[in-house]
Scaffold this motif. Structure first.
Motif, short mmCIF file in Angstrom:
data_model
loop_
_atom_site.label_atom_id
_atom_site.label_comp_id
_atom_site.label_asym_id
_atom_site.label_seq_id
_atom_site.Cartn_x
_atom_site.Cartn_y
_atom_site.Cartn_z
N ALA A 33 -7.47 -12.55 -2.64
CA ALA A 33 -6.13 -12.30 -3.18
C ALA A 33 -5.17 -11.87 -2.08
O ALA A 33 -4.01 -12.29 -2.05
N VAL A 34 -5.64 -11.03 -1.16
CA VAL A 34 -4.81 -10.58 -0.04
C VAL A 34 -4.41 -11.77 0.83
O VAL A 34 -3.25 -11.91 1.23
N GLU A 35 -5.36 -12.65 1.11
CA GLU A 35 -5.07 -13.81 1.94
C GLU A 35 -4.04 -14.73 1.30
O GLU A 35 -3.17 -15.28 1.98
N LYS A 36 -4.11 -14.88 -0.02
CA LYS A 36 -3.18 -15.77 -0.72
C LYS A 36 -1.79 -15.16 -0.87
O LYS A 36 -0.83 -15.87 -1.19
N ALA A 37 -1.68 -13.85 -0.67
CA ALA A 37 -0.41 -13.16 -0.90
C ALA A 37 0.25 -12.71 0.39
O ALA A 37 1.11 -11.82 0.37
N ARG A 38 -0.12 -13.31 1.52
CA ARG A 38 0.43 -12.84 2.81
C ARG A 38 1.94 -12.94 2.86
O ARG A 38 2.59 -12.17 3.56
N ALA A 39 2.51 -13.88 2.12
CA ALA A 39 3.96 -14.05 2.15
C ALA A 39 4.71 -12.83 1.60
O ALA A 39 5.87 -12.60 1.94
N LEU A 40 4.05 -12.03 0.75
CA LEU A 40 4.68 -10.80 0.25
C LEU A 40 4.85 -9.77 1.37
O LEU A 40 5.66 -8.85 1.26
N ASN A 41 4.05 -9.90 2.42
CA ASN A 41 4.12 -9.01 3.59
C ASN A 41 3.71 -7.58 3.25
O ASN A 41 4.19 -6.62 3.86
N ALA A 42 2.81 -7.42 2.28
CA ALA A 42 2.37 -6.08 1.87
C ALA A 42 1.42 -5.48 2.89
O ALA A 42 1.40 -4.26 3.09
N PHE A 43 0.60 -6.30 3.54
CA PHE A 43 -0.36 -5.82 4.53
C PHE A 43 0.14 -6.11 5.94
O PHE A 43 0.64 -7.19 6.22
N VAL A 44 -0.02 -5.13 6.84
CA VAL A 44 0.29 -5.36 8.26
C VAL A 44 -0.98 -5.59 9.06
O VAL A 44 -0.92 -6.04 10.20
N ALA A 45 -2.11 -5.25 8.48
CA ALA A 45 -3.41 -5.51 9.13
C ALA A 45 -4.46 -5.68 8.05
O ALA A 45 -4.58 -4.83 7.16
N GLU A 46 -5.18 -6.79 8.10
CA GLU A 46 -6.26 -7.05 7.15
C GLU A 46 -7.59 -6.78 7.83
O GLU A 46 -7.77 -7.12 9.00
N THR A 47 -8.54 -6.19 7.09
CA THR A 47 -9.85 -5.87 7.66
C THR A 47 -10.97 -6.44 6.77
O THR A 47 -11.80 -5.69 6.25
N PRO A 48 -11.01 -7.76 6.60
CA PRO A 48 -11.99 -8.34 5.68
C PRO A 48 -13.44 -8.10 6.10
O PRO A 48 -14.30 -7.84 5.25
N ASP A 49 -13.73 -8.20 7.39
CA ASP A 49 -15.11 -7.98 7.85
C ASP A 49 -15.55 -6.55 7.58
O ASP A 49 -16.68 -6.31 7.12
N LYS A 50 -14.67 -5.61 7.87
CA LYS A 50 -14.98 -4.20 7.61
C LYS A 50 -15.16 -3.97 6.11
O LYS A 50 -16.07 -3.26 5.67
N ALA A 51 -14.28 -4.59 5.30
CA ALA A 51 -14.35 -4.43 3.85
C ALA A 51 -15.69 -4.95 3.31
O ALA A 51 -16.34 -4.28 2.48
N LEU A 52 -16.11 -6.11 3.76
CA LEU A 52 -17.35 -6.69 3.26
C LEU A 52 -18.57 -5.89 3.72
O LEU A 52 -19.55 -5.75 2.97
N ALA A 53 -18.51 -5.33 4.93
CA ALA A 53 -19.59 -4.47 5.39
C ALA A 53 -19.67 -3.19 4.56
O ALA A 53 -20.76 -2.73 4.19
N ARG A 112 -16.09 8.69 2.17
CA ARG A 112 -17.21 9.55 1.73
C ARG A 112 -17.61 9.24 0.29
O ARG A 112 -18.79 9.25 -0.07
N ASP A 113 -16.60 8.94 -0.55
CA ASP A 113 -16.86 8.69 -1.97
C ASP A 113 -17.12 7.22 -2.27
O ASP A 113 -17.20 6.83 -3.44
N GLY A 114 -17.24 6.39 -1.21
CA GLY A 114 -17.70 5.02 -1.41
C GLY A 114 -16.65 3.94 -1.46
O GLY A 114 -16.98 2.77 -1.68
N ALA A 115 -15.37 4.28 -1.25
CA ALA A 115 -14.31 3.28 -1.33
C ALA A 115 -14.41 2.29 -0.18
O ALA A 115 -15.02 2.54 0.85
N VAL A 116 -13.77 1.14 -0.37
CA VAL A 116 -13.78 0.02 0.58
C VAL A 116 -12.37 -0.21 1.09
O VAL A 116 -11.42 -0.25 0.29
N MET A 117 -12.19 -0.36 2.41
CA MET A 117 -10.86 -0.57 2.97
C MET A 117 -10.56 -2.05 3.18
O MET A 117 -11.24 -2.74 3.94
N LEU A 118 -9.52 -2.53 2.52
CA LEU A 118 -9.09 -3.92 2.66
C LEU A 118 -8.16 -4.12 3.85
O LEU A 118 -8.03 -5.24 4.36
N GLY A 119 -7.47 -3.06 4.28
CA GLY A 119 -6.54 -3.18 5.39
C GLY A 119 -5.46 -2.13 5.32
O GLY A 119 -5.50 -1.21 4.49
#
Length: 506
Positions: A33-53, A112-119
């Motif tokens: 979803a983040v990749e498809k919405a890049r035109a909105l310019n909401a993210f300045v840095a995406e971290t997909p590899d970190k998110a999946l890990a 610490r509580d288990g959340a995942v960072m998308l970017g």
């Protein structure tokens, strides 16, 4: 089954715990979803590899029964928060290339509580703005289309300079846009004068600015240290309550952090509000208030009354001075905080003939127009001959504003209901005129809360006649966020959760 990106945070959490979905599946859906919405310019840095890990590790904890409260939940992080080894620039050119070797307290508690960072999420530069148009990385577009715009017209504007598309509010515009566009299940944000509540109001999401000192500021890029406060933006009151529990807590590294217990905020959802006394401040009925805002406020009063709350008219007499006082205090603190960005130790460096010219060249090139304006205002009001006339007087007014709230709370008022913003969202480029005051007026209902250090929540109350989100604000006593969550849930249930726009940008 509902699309994974359409889930609320609470629903996703329950599905993960029941093992009906995996953290990896949930994260993959949001990365896409983040990749498809890049035109909105909401993210300045995406971290997909970190998110999946992180998601893979979360699946392991979910499998062995050691899951945390946010296990496997994909989140976006405002670019104001230090994230170890990941782009952290407060959307400013002057921090070009900065990747901290440390983690902010708030984000470390989320991990610490288990959340995942998308970017990292876009924002107004150094959190200075009300529309997310001052970012070095360009403006963020709201996922809401302007009235009468077609999907095709929206896509065309996205592909160009975005002029005419709606702003998501600021400074946490990337956070609000990403949550409303269903790119993440929640986001960190920050609020110095309304930067959580106003973007939430503009995008049909929920945002809470906690009591000053409730969440650690350690590892957050400072704007105005006596006003800044971390908080969440999410798609429901319950989701905000869940995030708040992980974000809040005492931190000995932050001298302004308050050592009070963090309650189970989610437990407040659905609690009875019968007998609660709700103040309606007459000073918030400003001249020229649009009829739609007045009508929404009236509805909010009726919803709380129907739930058993008592409505009481109150007076906050120094409200009229809050905005000018804020725009003295905040720039003064910004002037001091931003003095550290000089091109010597980190970030951008523009050479000069000597060290003084290097400072000048670096700051001139590194700071955007709005940041330079506020630094100059702040330096002026702190200078000899003007300190007493401006800064000291503004701090005296701040004391009076705080005393107004203390007086009404001492008289038995449990919370205060006001509009969140003076209008619905406006267009990109609409208010970036030569007169910055036009933009500053967007904070008229929110800055008092920061000046007094109180908690405030923005909850969607419905749509304007043109179909754009409108929100109500609840202001509470210090460290009584639970009351705001229970009252906010009443408004959310009465108004009905706003249906977010379909992804016309994809």
């Amino acid at each position: 089954m509902t699309s994974l990106t359409d889930l609320t945070l609470a629903h996703a959490r329950d599905l993960l715990l029941a093992k009906d979905i995996s953290a990896t599946e949930l994260t993959e859906a949001h990365v896409e979803a983040v990749e498809k919405a890049r035109a909105l310019n909401a993210f300045v840095a995406e971290t997909p590899d970190k998110a999946l890990a992180m998601a893979k590790a979360a699946d392991g904890r979910l499998a062995n029964g050691t899951a945390g409260p946010l296990e496997g939940i994909p989140l976006g992080i405002k670019d104001l928060y230090a994230t170890e080894g990941v782009h952290t620039q407060a959307a400013s050119h002057i921090l070009d290339g900065f990747k901290p070797r440390y983690e902010s307290t708030v984000t470390s508690q989320l991990w610490r509580d288990g959340a995942v960072m998308l970017g990292k999420l876009n924002m107004d530069e150094f959190a200075m703005g009300s529309s997310n148009e001052t970012s070095f990385y360009g403006p963020v577009a709201s996922p809401w289309l302007p009235p009468e715009w077609t999907r095709e017209k929206g896509r065309s504007a996205l592909a160009g300079d975005k002029q005419g598309l709606l702003v998501p509010g600021g400074s946490s515009g990337g956070s609000a846009s990403a949550v409303a566009a269903r790119l993440c299940l929640g986001a960190t944000a920050s609020d110095t004068g309304g930067s959580i509540r106003q973007p939430a109001a503009f995008t049909g999401t929920v945002g809470i600015k906690p009591t000053y000192g409730r969440c650690s500021r350690w590892g957050m890029v400072a704007f105005a240290s006596s006003l800044d406060q971390a908080g969440p933006i999410a798609r429901s009151v319950r989701d905000c309550a869940i995030l708040m529990r992980s974000m809040a807590g005492y931190d000995p590294k932050d001298t302004t952090s308050v050592d009070v217990a963090v309650p189970d905020y989610e437990a407040a959802i659905g609690a009875s509000v019968r007998g609660k006394r709700i103040g309606i401040p007459k000073e918030y009925r400003i001249d020229g208030m649009p009829a739609e805002i007045e009508e929404l406020w009236t509805k909010g009063i009726a919803w709380l009354r129907d739930a058993g709350a008592e409505i009481v008219e109150i007076s906050l007499p120094h409200t009229r001075y809050a905005l000018p006082a804020y725009y003295i205090v905040a720039p003064a603190e910004a002037s001091s905080n931003l003095a550290r960005y000089d091109g010597v130790r980190y970030g951008l460096r523009v050479p000069g003939k000597d060290i003084a010219s290097m400072y000048e060249n670096t700051r001139a090139a590194g700071f955007g127009k709005e940041v330079r304006r506020r630094v100059m205002i702040g330096t002026y009001v702190l200078s000899a001959g003007y300190y007493d006339a401006y800064y000291v007087r503004a701090q005296q007014i701040r004391t009076l504003i705080k005393r107004d709230f203390e007086t009404v709370f001492a008289d038995g008022i449990d919370a205060i209901l006001t509009p969140a913003t003076p209008s619905a969202a406006f267009g990109i480029g609409e208010k970036t005129s030569a007169d910055p005051i036009e933009m500053y007026l967007n904070d008229v209902f929110t800055v008092t809360v920061n000046m007094a250090g109180l908690p405030g929540i923005a909850v969607p109350g419905g749509l304007s006649p043109k179909g754009l989100p409108l929100a109500l604000q609840l202001i509470g006593k210090p460290f009584e966020e639970e009351t705001l969550f229970s009252l906010g849930e009443v408004i959310e249930q009465a108004a009905g959760r706003i249906k977010l726009p379909e992804p016309w940008w994809a």
